[in-house]
Design a protein around this motif. Sequence first.
Motif, PDB file in Angstrom:
ATOM      1  N   GLU A  11       0.835  -1.207   0.000  1.00  0.00           N
ATOM      2  CA  GLU A  11       0.000   0.000   0.000  1.00  0.00           C
ATOM      3  C   GLU A  11       0.871   1.259   0.000  1.00  0.00           C
ATOM      4  N   GLU A  14       2.404   1.890  -3.378  1.00  0.00           N
ATOM      5  CA  GLU A  14       1.411   2.449  -4.316  1.00  0.00           C
ATOM      6  C   GLU A  14       1.403   3.976  -4.264  1.00  0.00           C
ATOM      7  N   ARG A  18       2.025   6.260  -7.594  1.00  0.00           N
ATOM      8  CA  ARG A  18       1.108   7.305  -8.065  1.00  0.00           C
ATOM      9  C   ARG A  18       1.832   8.644  -8.193  1.00  0.00           C
TER      10      ARG A  18
END
Length: 94
Positions: A11, A14, A18
């Motif tokens: 997580e 990520e 991004r």
Amino acid sequence: MSAYHEARLGELVEHVGRAVDRFRAGQLDAFEVDGVIHQYHRAAQRLWTFCSQSGAQVEATAQVIEDMAAEGEAIDWWQHGMSAKARRAEGSDA
């Protein structure tokens, strides 16, 4: 514990992905991405500390994770990676 650590680490990664995508699209500059990478680093360190228990601490930490999941709660490791300055700006004590 290892599965929890890997899932939460994914997580956090990520967030970095991004930010890099937004940099490539011209939406963020290099300094902003650098800030995201620093937040990732702090968050990953805190996650590692939480997950790197031994002996009876492993059982206690696993129980905390289990109890939180049963209550629908989760630790926001990304929030824990914020700098003190950013937390003050948000009015948060994470």
